[in-house]
Design a protein around this motif. Structure first.
Motif, PDB file in Angstrom:
ATOM      1  N   GLN A  21      42.140 -42.607 -64.837  1.00  0.00           N
ATOM      2  CA  GLN A  21      42.397 -41.562 -63.847  1.00  0.00           C
ATOM      3  C   GLN A  21      43.652 -40.804 -64.297  1.00  0.00           C
ATOM      4  OE1 GLN A  21      40.748 -40.756 -60.965  1.00  0.00           O
ATOM      5  NE2 GLN A  21      39.401 -42.475 -60.614  1.00  0.00           N
ATOM      6  N   TYR A  71      40.931 -38.423 -66.722  1.00  0.00           N
ATOM      7  CA  TYR A  71      40.121 -37.494 -65.935  1.00  0.00           C
ATOM      8  C   TYR A  71      40.779 -37.277 -64.585  1.00  0.00           C
ATOM      9  CZ  TYR A  71      36.559 -38.057 -69.485  1.00  0.00           C
ATOM     10  OH  TYR A  71      35.881 -38.053 -70.685  1.00  0.00           O
ATOM     11  N   LYS A  72      40.532 -36.118 -63.991  1.00  0.00           N
ATOM     12  CA  LYS A  72      41.238 -35.710 -62.782  1.00  0.00           C
ATOM     13  C   LYS A  72      40.672 -36.239 -61.471  1.00  0.00           C
ATOM     14  CE  LYS A  72      42.862 -31.451 -64.853  1.00  0.00           C
ATOM     15  NZ  LYS A  72      42.341 -30.198 -65.313  1.00  0.00           N
ATOM     16  N   SER A  73      39.465 -36.781 -61.480  1.00  0.00           N
ATOM     17  CA  SER A  73      38.859 -37.187 -60.213  1.00  0.00           C
ATOM     18  C   SER A  73      37.914 -38.364 -60.398  1.00  0.00           C
ATOM     19  CB  SER A  73      38.074 -36.013 -59.613  1.00  0.00           C
ATOM     20  OG  SER A  73      36.926 -35.741 -60.418  1.00  0.00           O
ATOM     21  N   GLU A  95      34.728 -37.162 -62.089  1.00  0.00           N
ATOM     22  CA  GLU A  95      34.812 -36.979 -63.541  1.00  0.00           C
ATOM     23  C   GLU A  95      34.785 -38.321 -64.266  1.00  0.00           C
ATOM     24  OE1 GLU A  95      38.050 -34.484 -64.787  1.00  0.00           O
ATOM     25  OE2 GLU A  95      37.463 -32.853 -63.457  1.00  0.00           O
ATOM     26  N   LYS A 133      31.205 -39.672 -64.133  1.00  0.00           N
ATOM     27  CA  LYS A 133      30.326 -38.975 -65.073  1.00  0.00           C
ATOM     28  C   LYS A 133      30.588 -39.442 -66.506  1.00  0.00           C
ATOM     29  CE  LYS A 133      28.734 -34.426 -66.622  1.00  0.00           C
ATOM     30  NZ  LYS A 133      28.103 -35.050 -67.742  1.00  0.00           N
ATOM     31  N   ALA A 134      31.867 -39.601 -66.872  1.00  0.00           N
ATOM     32  CA  ALA A 134      32.205 -40.048 -68.230  1.00  0.00           C
ATOM     33  C   ALA A 134      31.646 -41.444 -68.489  1.00  0.00           C
ATOM     34  CB  ALA A 134      33.728 -40.043 -68.419  1.00  0.00           C
TER      35      ALA A 134
END
Length: 131
Positions: free
Chosen positions: A54, A95-97, A100, A103-104
Motif C-alpha cells: 500500500q 499502490y494507492k488503494s 489497485e 487488481k495487481a
C-alpha cells in the motif's frame, strides 16, 4: 446518568478498526499463512512471492507492518534501504488503494498483498486475517 450517556456517545464515535487481510492470486496454491511468514515476503527475506504494498504513509500500511513484523514505518524503510543499497532485493511496488492492490494481485500469480477485508471479492484469495 449523564456521564453514562456521554460515555455511550463517546464509544459510538470511535470508529471500529477495520480488519486487514493478506491476499494472493486465486491460482496460488497457498491456503493460509502465519504473520511471521507474511513479514518475510514484505521485508525482503524471501522471494517466493512478489509483495505488493500500500502507499507509504497510509494507515493500512503502518498497521500492517506493526501487526506482522512489529515494525514502524521508519524501521521498514531502513530495512529496505539496506537491501536496495546492497543489491539484495527490490522493494515492493506501491499502490494507492485497496482496489489497485487487489487488481495487481489478481493479475500476477506470484503476487501477495494486503487490503481492507471489506474490499475482498472473488478475484483474490484471503490467506491471513490480521487481528
Amino acid at each position: 446518568m449523564t456521564s453514562a450517556i456521554l460515555a455511550a456517545f463517546a464509544a459510538a464515535a470511535v470508529p471500529a478498526s477495520a480488519e486487514t487481510v493478506v491476499i494472493v492470486n486465486k491460482a496460488n496454491p497457498a491456503t493460509r499463512m502465519f504473520s511471521e511468514q507474511a513479514s518475510q515476503f514484505f521485508l525482503g527475506k524471501s522471494n517466493m512471492f512478489t509483495p505488493v504494498d500500500q502507499a507509504e504513509g497510509s494507515h493500512i500500511r503502518n498497521d500492517f507492518y506493526q501487526k506482522v513484523a512489529e515494525k514502524d514505518a521508519a524501521q521498514v524503510k531502513a530495512i529496505w534501504s539496506k537491501l536496495v543499497f546492497t543489491g539484495k532485493a527490490t522493494p515492493p511496488k506501491e499502490y494507492k488503494s485497496n482496489a489497485e492492490v487487489k487488481k495487481a494481485v489478481a493479475d500476477d500469480p506470484k503476487a501477495i498483498g494486503y487490503i481492507d477485508k471489506s474490499a475482498v471479492d472473488d478475484t483474490v484469495k484471503v490467506i491471513l486475517t490480521l487481528p
